[in-house]
Design an enzyme around this catalytic site. Structure first.
Site, PDB file in Angstrom:
ATOM      1  N   LYS A   1      -8.431  -9.112 -10.471  1.00 43.02           N
ATOM      2  CA  LYS A   1      -7.324  -8.429 -11.145  1.00 43.02           C
ATOM      3  C   LYS A   1      -6.750  -9.300 -12.260  1.00 43.02           C
ATOM      4  CE  LYS A   1      -6.700  -4.723  -8.087  1.00 43.02           C
ATOM      5  NZ  LYS A   1      -6.086  -4.162  -6.901  1.00 43.02           N
TER       6      LYS A   1
ATOM      7  N   ARG B   1     -10.199  -6.630   0.064  1.00 45.62           N
ATOM      8  CA  ARG B   1     -11.061  -5.774  -0.780  1.00 45.62           C
ATOM      9  C   ARG B   1     -11.576  -6.627  -1.932  1.00 45.62           C
ATOM     10  NH1 ARG B   1     -10.670  -2.495  -5.231  1.00 45.62           N
ATOM     11  NH2 ARG B   1     -11.732  -0.480  -5.115  1.00 45.62           N
TER      12      ARG B   1
HETATM   13  N1  HH2 Z   1      -7.552  -1.661  -6.305  1.00 45.16           N
HETATM   14  C1  HH2 Z   1      -8.324  -0.899  -7.108  1.00 45.16           C
HETATM   15  C2  HH2 Z   1      -8.863   0.314  -6.645  1.00 45.16           C
HETATM   16  N2  HH2 Z   1      -8.632   0.738  -5.384  1.00 45.16           N
HETATM   17  N3  HH2 Z   1      -7.622   0.417  -3.274  1.00 45.16           N
HETATM   18  C3  HH2 Z   1      -6.843  -0.314  -2.456  1.00 45.16           C
HETATM   19  N4  HH2 Z   1      -6.594   0.098  -1.206  1.00 45.16           N
HETATM   20  N5  HH2 Z   1      -6.288  -1.509  -2.864  1.00 45.16           N
HETATM   21  C4  HH2 Z   1      -6.499  -2.001  -4.117  1.00 45.16           C
HETATM   22  O1  HH2 Z   1      -5.937  -3.077  -4.451  1.00 45.16           O
HETATM   23  C5  HH2 Z   1      -7.303  -1.242  -5.028  1.00 45.16           C
HETATM   24  C6  HH2 Z   1      -7.864  -0.016  -4.554  1.00 45.16           C
HETATM   25  C7  HH2 Z   1      -8.596  -1.351  -8.500  1.00 45.16           C
HETATM   26  O2  HH2 Z   1      -9.657  -2.240  -8.545  1.00 45.16           O
HETATM   27  P1  HH2 Z   1     -11.140  -1.843  -8.921  1.00 45.16           P
HETATM   28  O3  HH2 Z   1     -11.682  -0.831  -7.960  1.00 45.16           O
HETATM   29  O4  HH2 Z   1     -11.944  -3.065  -9.022  1.00 45.16           O
HETATM   30  O5  HH2 Z   1     -11.065  -1.231 -10.384  1.00 45.16           O
HETATM   31  P2  HH2 Z   1     -10.948   0.256 -10.963  1.00 45.16           P
HETATM   32  O6  HH2 Z   1      -9.756   0.924 -10.391  1.00 45.16           O
HETATM   33  O7  HH2 Z   1     -10.829   0.056 -12.455  1.00 45.16           O
HETATM   34  O8  HH2 Z   1     -12.195   0.993 -10.587  1.00 45.16           O
END
Ligand code: HH2
Length: 253
Positions: A203, A235
């Protein structure tokens, strides 16, 4: 929890897993490396993102889920009931809803009827606008009180409490200082009595802290810190180095 984003635009791995065969292979590797579950998502929630239709989300995630069903424990990262329903039918066992059941009125009933696990996450605002000057008087207390209310709502909808985990939502309407404070004050979320999930991996707060674009070391440090403050589900995108670090952190603690 390993992360597979089947999206062209995720901030962390956008475009990498758009081919379902590559996404399935990466998911299998995550389990070999020690992931207990793989979280598959078809919609980026990065700051500023607009969202996609349920049809497009399904077109992205279903081919991946179908390749892995029965082989890899799967979580579906969605706030849409139509996507969750198809994912559960395809074998997913957990619904990871970043809106904490505020996005789609049909999702709670679906999770209740299916017996799936559920993750409720805190988000301030919505992805399109959430990073526009987020403000809290006491971020720990406010996030905990939101999660307490959403947990009570989910239970009232018939979802057993034992099936629910809670997530402070690192980066979802929070400054760097808020994100750090939430890890430091994870005890206020733990007091709600449910397992806590933390997603700090890759992040942008980590880049702001280190000034580096290579976020692996920073992600691991954040995961270990969250673990030491009581998080039991991390995660992450880079499973092997996180598993190694967490094994050692657990052995020391
Ligand atoms: N962060 C993201 C997406 N889903 N779900 C939970 N429970 N907790 C989190 O911190 C979380 C999540 C965002 O990260 P990422 O999936 O890497 O990116 P993007 O939303 O751009 O696909």
């Amino acid at each position: 929890m390993g992360v597979i984003n089947v999206t062209p635009d995720s901030f962390s791995d956008g475009g990498v897993h758009l081919d379902p065969d590559l996404a399935a292979a990466a998911s299998r590797r995550m389990v070999e490396e020690g992931a207990a579950i793989v979280d598959v998502g078809g919609e980026s929630t990065r700051p500023g993102s607009e969202g996609v239709s349920a049809e497009e989300e399904l077109r992205r995630v279903l081919p991946v889920l179908e390749r892995l069903a029965g082989e890899v424990p799967l979580s579906i990262d969605t706030s849409k009931a139509a996507v969750a329903r198809a994912a559960l039918d395809a074998g997913a066992i957990l619904v990871n809803d970043v809106t904490a059941l505020r996005g789609d009125p049909e999702l709670a009933g679906l999770v209740a009827d299916s017996g799936a696990y559920l993750c409720l996450m805190h988000m301030h605002g919505e992805p399109r606008t959430m990073q526009a000057e987020p403000r809290y008087d006491d971020v720990g207390a406010e996030v905990a009180s939101f999660l307490e209310e959403r947990l009570a709502f989910a239970v009232a909808q018939g979802i057993p409490e034992e099936r629910i985990c809670l997530d402070p939502g690192i980066g979802f309407g929070k400054t760097v200082a808020h994100n750090l404070e939430l890890v430091r004050r994870l005890d206020v979320v733990l007091e709600l009595g449910r397992p806590v999930l933390v997603g700090f991996s890759r992040k942008s707060s980590l880049r702001r802290l280190t000034g580096s674009d290579d976020l692996l070391g920073a992600s691991i440090a954040a995961a270990v810190a969250a673990f030491e403050h009581g998080a039991t589900i991390l995660r992450v995108h880079d499973v092997k180095p996180h598993v190694d670090a967490l094994i050692v952190a657990a052995a020391v603690s």
